[in-house]
Structures are given as structure tokens and as C-alpha cells.
Motif scaffolding. Structure first.
Motif, PDB file in Angstrom:
ATOM      1  N   HIS A   1     -15.193  -1.028  -8.453  1.00 10.58           N
ATOM      2  CA  HIS A   1     -14.423  -0.655  -7.239  1.00 10.58           C
ATOM      3  C   HIS A   1     -13.671   0.542  -7.448  1.00 10.58           C
ATOM      4  O   HIS A   1     -13.320   1.474  -6.641  1.00 10.58           O
ATOM      5  CB  HIS A   1     -13.447  -1.881  -7.138  1.00 10.58           C
ATOM      6  CG  HIS A   1     -14.068  -3.196  -6.732  1.00 10.58           C
ATOM      7  ND1 HIS A   1     -13.640  -4.165  -7.188  1.00 10.58           N
ATOM      8  CD2 HIS A   1     -15.261  -3.352  -6.275  1.00 10.58           C
ATOM      9  CE1 HIS A   1     -14.453  -5.379  -6.414  1.00 10.58           C
ATOM     10  NE2 HIS A   1     -15.381  -4.890  -5.936  1.00 10.58           N
TER      11      HIS A   1
ATOM     12  N   TRP B   1     -15.941   3.525  -6.692  1.00 14.52           N
ATOM     13  CA  TRP B   1     -15.623   3.787  -5.284  1.00 14.52           C
ATOM     14  C   TRP B   1     -14.459   4.708  -4.729  1.00 14.52           C
ATOM     15  O   TRP B   1     -14.423   5.758  -4.129  1.00 14.52           O
ATOM     16  CB  TRP B   1     -15.630   2.443  -4.297  1.00 14.52           C
ATOM     17  CG  TRP B   1     -17.154   1.843  -4.567  1.00 14.52           C
ATOM     18  CD1 TRP B   1     -18.055   1.984  -5.282  1.00 14.52           C
ATOM     19  CD2 TRP B   1     -17.217   0.365  -4.290  1.00 14.52           C
ATOM     20  NE1 TRP B   1     -19.027   0.825  -5.126  1.00 14.52           N
ATOM     21  CE2 TRP B   1     -18.308  -0.160  -4.663  1.00 14.52           C
ATOM     22  CE3 TRP B   1     -16.371  -0.519  -3.754  1.00 14.52           C
ATOM     23  CZ2 TRP B   1     -18.828  -1.204  -4.198  1.00 14.52           C
ATOM     24  CZ3 TRP B   1     -16.600  -1.921  -3.243  1.00 14.52           C
ATOM     25  CH2 TRP B   1     -17.928  -2.285  -3.862  1.00 14.52           C
ATOM     26  N   LEU B   2     -13.361   4.116  -5.315  1.00 16.49           N
ATOM     27  CA  LEU B   2     -12.141   5.102  -4.909  1.00 16.49           C
ATOM     28  C   LEU B   2     -12.130   6.297  -5.704  1.00 16.49           C
ATOM     29  O   LEU B   2     -11.326   7.356  -4.746  1.00 16.49           O
ATOM     30  CB  LEU B   2     -10.817   4.149  -5.368  1.00 16.49           C
ATOM     31  CG  LEU B   2     -10.674   2.729  -4.920  1.00 16.49           C
ATOM     32  CD1 LEU B   2      -9.685   2.012  -5.355  1.00 16.49           C
ATOM     33  CD2 LEU B   2     -10.879   2.593  -3.373  1.00 16.49           C
TER      34      LEU B   2
ATOM     35  N   TYR C   1     -14.339   8.277  -3.270  1.00 12.06           N
ATOM     36  CA  TYR C   1     -13.445   8.548  -2.117  1.00 12.06           C
ATOM     37  C   TYR C   1     -12.380   9.745  -2.239  1.00 12.06           C
ATOM     38  O   TYR C   1     -12.272  10.621  -1.095  1.00 12.06           O
ATOM     39  CB  TYR C   1     -12.884   7.248  -1.565  1.00 12.06           C
ATOM     40  CG  TYR C   1     -12.093   7.509  -0.213  1.00 12.06           C
ATOM     41  CD1 TYR C   1     -12.682   7.834   0.939  1.00 12.06           C
ATOM     42  CD2 TYR C   1     -10.673   7.412  -0.374  1.00 12.06           C
ATOM     43  CE1 TYR C   1     -12.044   8.105   2.124  1.00 12.06           C
ATOM     44  CE2 TYR C   1     -10.100   7.601   0.941  1.00 12.06           C
ATOM     45  CZ  TYR C   1     -10.527   8.141   2.260  1.00 12.06           C
ATOM     46  OH  TYR C   1      -9.944   8.193   3.232  1.00 12.06           O
ATOM     47  N   GLU C   2     -11.732   9.580  -3.221  1.00 11.76           N
ATOM     48  CA  GLU C   2     -10.706  10.733  -3.567  1.00 11.76           C
ATOM     49  C   GLU C   2     -11.218  11.936  -3.622  1.00 11.76           C
ATOM     50  O   GLU C   2     -10.714  12.957  -3.135  1.00 11.76           O
ATOM     51  CB  GLU C   2      -9.879  10.408  -4.624  1.00 11.76           C
ATOM     52  CG  GLU C   2      -8.799  11.181  -4.930  1.00 11.76           C
ATOM     53  CD  GLU C   2      -7.973  10.735  -6.173  1.00 11.76           C
ATOM     54  OE1 GLU C   2      -8.282  11.060  -7.532  1.00 11.76           O
ATOM     55  OE2 GLU C   2      -6.957  10.093  -6.314  1.00 11.76           O
TER      56      GLU C   2
ATOM     57  N   LEU D   1     -14.455  -0.582   1.984  1.00 10.52           N
ATOM     58  CA  LEU D   1     -13.667   0.425   1.197  1.00 10.52           C
ATOM     59  C   LEU D   1     -12.240   0.376   1.648  1.00 10.52           C
ATOM     60  O   LEU D   1     -11.286   0.627   0.548  1.00 10.52           O
ATOM     61  CB  LEU D   1     -14.368   1.768   1.630  1.00 10.52           C
ATOM     62  CG  LEU D   1     -13.921   3.023   1.072  1.00 10.52           C
ATOM     63  CD1 LEU D   1     -13.966   2.975  -0.606  1.00 10.52           C
ATOM     64  CD2 LEU D   1     -14.489   4.126   1.801  1.00 10.52           C
TER      65      LEU D   1
ATOM     66  N   TRP E   1     -10.308  -2.308  -0.461  1.00 10.92           N
ATOM     67  CA  TRP E   1     -10.221  -2.013  -1.804  1.00 10.92           C
ATOM     68  C   TRP E   1      -9.178  -0.700  -2.098  1.00 10.92           C
ATOM     69  O   TRP E   1      -8.196  -0.783  -2.839  1.00 10.92           O
ATOM     70  CB  TRP E   1     -11.536  -1.548  -2.673  1.00 10.92           C
ATOM     71  CG  TRP E   1     -12.220  -2.776  -2.797  1.00 10.92           C
ATOM     72  CD1 TRP E   1     -13.577  -2.933  -2.324  1.00 10.92           C
ATOM     73  CD2 TRP E   1     -12.010  -4.001  -3.528  1.00 10.92           C
ATOM     74  NE1 TRP E   1     -13.920  -4.224  -2.495  1.00 10.92           N
ATOM     75  CE2 TRP E   1     -12.971  -4.870  -3.213  1.00 10.92           C
ATOM     76  CE3 TRP E   1     -10.868  -4.374  -4.225  1.00 10.92           C
ATOM     77  CZ2 TRP E   1     -13.016  -6.186  -3.954  1.00 10.92           C
ATOM     78  CZ3 TRP E   1     -10.953  -5.466  -4.811  1.00 10.92           C
ATOM     79  CH2 TRP E   1     -11.948  -6.360  -4.618  1.00 10.92           C
ATOM     80  N   LEU E   2      -9.251   0.097  -1.028  1.00 12.76           N
ATOM     81  CA  LEU E   2      -8.028   0.964  -0.902  1.00 12.76           C
ATOM     82  C   LEU E   2      -6.851   0.506  -0.962  1.00 12.76           C
ATOM     83  O   LEU E   2      -5.753   0.971  -1.360  1.00 12.76           O
ATOM     84  CB  LEU E   2      -8.245   1.956   0.103  1.00 12.76           C
ATOM     85  CG  LEU E   2      -9.431   3.180  -0.081  1.00 12.76           C
ATOM     86  CD1 LEU E   2      -9.865   3.963   1.242  1.00 12.76           C
ATOM     87  CD2 LEU E   2      -8.941   4.223  -1.138  1.00 12.76           C
TER      88      LEU E   2
ATOM     89  N   PHE F   1      -5.622  -1.283  -3.981  1.00 15.94           N
ATOM     90  CA  PHE F   1      -5.274  -0.470  -4.972  1.00 15.94           C
ATOM     91  C   PHE F   1      -3.835   0.090  -4.749  1.00 15.94           C
ATOM     92  O   PHE F   1      -3.027   0.382  -5.723  1.00 15.94           O
ATOM     93  CB  PHE F   1      -6.314   0.713  -5.008  1.00 15.94           C
ATOM     94  CG  PHE F   1      -6.213   1.509  -6.334  1.00 15.94           C
ATOM     95  CD1 PHE F   1      -6.497   1.180  -7.663  1.00 15.94           C
ATOM     96  CD2 PHE F   1      -5.544   2.827  -6.145  1.00 15.94           C
ATOM     97  CE1 PHE F   1      -6.161   1.789  -8.547  1.00 15.94           C
ATOM     98  CE2 PHE F   1      -5.292   3.814  -7.065  1.00 15.94           C
ATOM     99  CZ  PHE F   1      -5.561   3.378  -8.453  1.00 15.94           C
ATOM    100  N   LYS F   2      -3.462   0.469  -3.578  1.00 16.77           N
ATOM    101  CA  LYS F   2      -2.253   0.896  -3.228  1.00 16.77           C
ATOM    102  C   LYS F   2      -1.244   0.052  -3.368  1.00 16.77           C
ATOM    103  O   LYS F   2      -0.089   0.319  -3.760  1.00 16.77           O
ATOM    104  CB  LYS F   2      -2.250   1.522  -1.535  1.00 16.77           C
ATOM    105  CG  LYS F   2      -3.133   2.790  -1.360  1.00 16.77           C
ATOM    106  CD  LYS F   2      -2.916   3.163  -0.022  1.00 16.77           C
ATOM    107  CE  LYS F   2      -3.946   4.549   0.263  1.00 16.77           C
ATOM    108  NZ  LYS F   2      -3.901   4.749   1.610  1.00 16.77           N
TER     109      LYS F   2
END
Length: 62
Positions: free
Chosen positions: A8, A11-12, A15-16, A35, A38-39, A42-43
């Protein structure tokens, strides 16, 4: 770190770096809602938010 959390987090990170959800989803074979989930986690919770939650029902109705 568990394998699922690493996956995960990767993936982030991707994306970043590319800033394109479509590219990340195609490369990682995931959907945009996945996606976004999970974003968001995570935030809200940082690295601890990247582990799977238990899907077992919290209450059992009789």
C-alpha cells in the motif's frame, strides 16, 4: 512492516511521484476507489492506517 503495508505504501509513493491516479491504478492493477481509500487512511492515520482492518462483524445478531 507487513507485506500488505509495504504494498500500500508503494502505491502511495508511486502516486506521489507521478501525480496521476490513472497511471498508478493501471500499473498496480487497482481501482481508483481503492487508491483513494488508502490515500485517505494514510492521511488520517499515517503508516498505521495502511494495514487491513478486520472485516468480521462487530456485532452478531441472534
Amino acid at each position: 512492516m507487513k507485506n500488505e503495508v509495504k504494498k500500500h505504501f508503494e502505491w502511495l509513493k508511486l502516486y506521489e511521484s507521478v501525480c496521476n491516479a490513472g497511471v498508478v491504478c493501471l500499473r498496480c492493477c487497482i481501482t481508483r476507489p481503492t487508491l483513494r481509500k488508502w490515500l485517505k487512511r494514510f492521511k488520517e492515520s499515517g503508516i498505521d492506517g495502511l494495514s487491513e482492518l478486520c472485516r468480521r462483524p462487530h456485532k452478531i445478531h441472534h
